[in-house]
Design an enzyme around this catalytic site. Sequence first.
Site, PDB file in Angstrom:
ATOM      1  CG  PHE A   8      -2.145  -0.839   1.061  1.00 20.01           C
ATOM      2  CD1 PHE A   8      -3.384  -0.273   0.828  1.00 20.01           C
ATOM      3  CD2 PHE A   8      -2.057  -2.207   1.122  1.00 20.01           C
ATOM      4  CE1 PHE A   8      -4.507  -1.052   0.681  1.00 20.01           C
ATOM      5  CE2 PHE A   8      -3.171  -3.002   0.974  1.00 20.01           C
ATOM      6  CZ  PHE A   8      -4.403  -2.415   0.751  1.00 20.01           C
ATOM      7  CB  THR A 142     -10.401   4.190   1.232  1.00 24.17           C
ATOM      8  OG1 THR A 142     -11.391   5.186   0.952  1.00 24.17           O
ATOM      9  CG2 THR A 142      -9.739   3.778  -0.070  1.00 24.17           C
ATOM     10  CB  SER A 143      -7.664   0.347   1.049  1.00 24.99           C
ATOM     11  OG  SER A 143      -6.738  -0.682   0.856  1.00 24.99           O
ATOM     12  CB  SER A 144      -6.615  -0.998   5.635  1.00 22.58           C
ATOM     13  OG  SER A 144      -6.536  -1.642   6.881  1.00 22.58           O
TER      14      SER A 144
END
Length: 368
Positions: A8, A142-144
């Site tokens: 990331f 978002t994402s994690s």
Amino acid sequence: MVRISTLFTSLTVTLLAAVGVDAAANQLTQVSNFGTNPTNVRMYLYRPTRVASPPPLLVAMHYCSGTAQAYFTGTSYANLADQYGYLVIYPNAPDSGGCWDVHSTATLTHNAGGDSLGIASMVRYAISTYGVDPNRVFMTGTSSGAMMTNVLAGAYPDLFKAGAAFAGVPYACFAGSGMWNSDCATGRTSKTAQAWGDLVRNGYPGYTGARPKLQIWHGTNDETLNYNNFGEAIKQWTNVFGVSTTPTSTQTNSPVNGWTRSSYGPNFQAISAQGVTHNIPVQANDVISWFGLNQPPSTSVPVTTPPVTTPPTGPTTTYTPPPTTTAPNTPLQTLYGQCGGIGWTGPKACASPARCVYSNDWYSQCLP
């Protein structure tokens, strides 16, 4: 094993470039001693100048390798709070790589520990200290942070009324001994809808109350969290809500040209972003419309916070509120249907008692 923070690292820069950097009217303040916090998650509060009474609350969770400050400046949630009068909590992950614990049994279980309990404590503190309306508490990430949105939807359905997850994975998909789960990330994890749903129900054993309604967003070309997770999440949440995996409605070019919004009744939406990578642009206007937060505050109330630490903020810019959509009287669109946007040729007025609510230039929706 590939560490999630490594994957990331580049996302931090590209994500901010994609969503834009906004400047809100006020700064974040750090709040300490907010309750049980076994992993030392940090709490940052955004309070707009005008606050609705009682104030709603949005919990906005950053991506891996991000921070509360980065998500504050890199999304429009605080700017929209200035307009609509809700409070925003930006939690900051304690992991050295900036990732959320979405894998441990503790974080996946109601009141058992992990990062999720620290965030739940922030919500409880905000309700008791700031007078937050417990019926208007929402979450997004978002994402994690999207993974944590799913975790909270499963482990703390009593605290949240709705969520929106951008580029995440199903609840408990990352379950295991480490921060990174390659099988889930690469799309090799597949379960039946019943098995996925049982995982959610086991997050809070014995819970029989309402579940938070949920939006999931995913790019078809996601190179970090495979698009297969989108289909697995659809199986999971349609099972939890007891609805068919066949959409009740599908809207093309919604809310962005090339994206497709599928609704599975009033409580679950899945938005597929054609050709989009893991770096999916956050659609903040659409999210707060889904939450019903897009109403200006009728009154202002003081919000008292404990002694705070103020992190630095970016340069100040001018924020222009979105225009109000005006629709002709006929024909009429049904509840939750699209009612406007660039290229939209369908109905532009809503059947009573719904009204056409602007989300962005590409999408307006009939909402109660």
